[in-house]
Design an enzyme around this catalytic site. Structure first.
Site: not given
Length: 461
Positions: A228, A233, A240, A251, A310, A312, A314
């Site tokens: 990933k 993010d 967030k 992230d 949030d 995202e 996956r």
């Protein structure tokens, strides 16, 4: 300073490694001057405690590193790395102390104690260098340390200097260093080549989303790593809060981990075929950001209802995994800083992993214990599949209720891995919240050394 062993054994200072319980007997076995000096200095051989013993002219003739008690060592990793950080600059050779797998762990810890992230401020790690003890595979440990340093550097670099474009540069540089093949699909080409969810997550950023594809090796079993690469993010339109956004430069920790592992594999010239896929995006907020209740169609045709922008990671992994599944692989591994639920379950120090195959799980867990890279197996619990099926679409990216968040995320990803044998998913944290031996506060690799050690068993190498 390169994370390498010293090459001057003849001039290296002897370093005696002494446990607390053995100090009295060790001191009695030395000449009277040494024993007197140790006693006068109040040395107790505590974990990380060091002492230089001088000759009559004040020049050091040996050093002593405390190894603490068995209970203390059981509560830490890389116990000897604390001594590395406390000793003055110079070369040292071990006398006594650990052996076997513990010796490998301590030598790797010593190398990693030399790491420091100095891109923005002059600083250094431990300057004491160790001569590789007899029986230690120095080149292997140096390759592992270099891969770990790459992972740490990538995670520690803020998003201002580590966006999708810079992550591409890092992967391209790694490919060039080891003669790997490297391709990039970016921007609108993602739609043309059917990577719709990678495009949707990253399209609101001024820095174009992309899929990085590295391939190395021409023979042997096939290993596919998917990481990933969400370089920052914001949470998207489900923004967030500040407290949750503060560490989002990390992230892309899954991408950093698989690139670090790839570096280890290529440096060690393992007899396998390696493929690394990294969906690199920034989850930003703009007028064209994807929205809650949007329904996206993934590369493999499954539809996904967006119930939280949030969740995202996956989504981008799903397209990459579907792409990976189109080429047969003997082992497919995804690594991601995916869920807060994993941190609640096992804390920051343990990497949860998912795999259906019991033999593969045992191989990974056994390797993790050998190399001091803690992991914990979690279940692909089939009864929870209904939690990710919203009815209006095939899948829900963020099931309501808050239960089993790491498990439902892993089940979501498994829907895209196809028939890949031994598909394994790691839900890592990628961050060391407080300094520890060989691990300064900041980015850190998790699960990679366990995987590296398990590969011979997993792939019959």
């Amino acid at each position: 300073m390169p994370l390498q062993f010293a090459t001057d054994p003849d001039t290296a200072l002897p370093l005696h490694v002494v446990a607390s319980d053995d100090l009295e007997d060790w001191a009695a076995s030395q000449n009277g001057t040494v024993g007197t000096w140790v006693k006068a200095a109040g040395f107790r051989a505590g974990l990380g405690e060091v002492l230089l013993v001088p000759d009559g002219n004040g020049a050091p003739v040996l050093a002593v590193a405390g190894y603490g008690t068995a209970d203390q060592r059981a509560r830490t990793r890389f116990a000897l790395a604390g001594a590395a950080a406390s000793l003055p600059e110079g070369s040292y050779r071990l006398v006594g102390g650990p052996d076997g797998a513990t010796l490998d762990e301590e030598c790797l810890g010593w190398l990693l104690a030399g790491y420091a992230f100095d891109r923005y401020r002059a600083q250094s790690g431990a300057k004491a260098r160790l001569v590789a003890p007899e029986g230690v595979d120095a080149s292997r440990l140096e390759a592992i340390a270099a891969g770990e340093a790459l992972t740490r550097d990538l995670i520690n670099t803020p998003a201002s200097d580590m966006g999708p474009d810079q992550l591409e540069d890092a992967a391209a540089g790694l490919a060039a260093e080891f003669g790997a093949r490297f391709e990039v699909t970016s921007g609108e080409d993602l739609l043309k080549k059917n990577f719709p969810m990678i495009h949707a997550v990253g399209r609101a950023s001024a820095r174009a989303p992309r899929l990085l594809d590295l391939a190395w090796g021409d023979a042997g079993p096939m290993l596919t790593l998917v990481g990933k690469g969400v370089c920052f993010d914001t949470g998207g339109l489900n923004i967030k809060p500040a407290v949750s956004m503060g560490l989002m430069k990390k992230d892309m920790g899954g991408a950093a981990a698989v690139l670090g592992l790839a570096r280890m594999i290529m440096a060690l010239e393992l007899p396998l075929r390696l493929r690394v896929l990294v969906p690199a995006v920034e989850n930003s907020i703009a007028g064209d950001a994807f929205r809650p209740q949007d329904i996206l169609t993934a590369r493999n045709g499954l539809t996904v209802e967006i119930n939280n922008t949030d969740a995202e990671g996956r989504l981008v992994l799903a397209d990459a995994l579907a792409y990976a599944a189109e080429t047969p692989s003997d082992l497919t591994v995804s690594m991601a800083t995916l869920t807060g639920a994993a941190r609640v379950a096992v804390g920051p120090d343990i990497a949860p992993f998912y795999v259906d195959d019991d033999a593969a799980a045992a191989a990974i867990a056994g390797a993790a214990a050998r190399v001091a890279d803690p992991v914990w197996r979690m279940p692909f619990h089939a009864p929870y599949e209904t939690m990710i099926e919203p009815g209006v679409a095939d899948l829900d990216n963020a099931p309501k209720g808050g239960f089993a968040g790491s498990i439902t995320a892993a089940l979501f990803l498994r829907r895209f891995a196809g028939a890949a044998p031994r598909y394994t998913h790691f839900d890592i944290y990628g961050w060391q919240p407080a300094a520890a031996p060989a691990r300064p506060k900041g980015g850190v690799g998790q699960g990679t050394r366990a995987l590296l050690d398990a590969l011979p068993e997993l792939l019959d190498l």
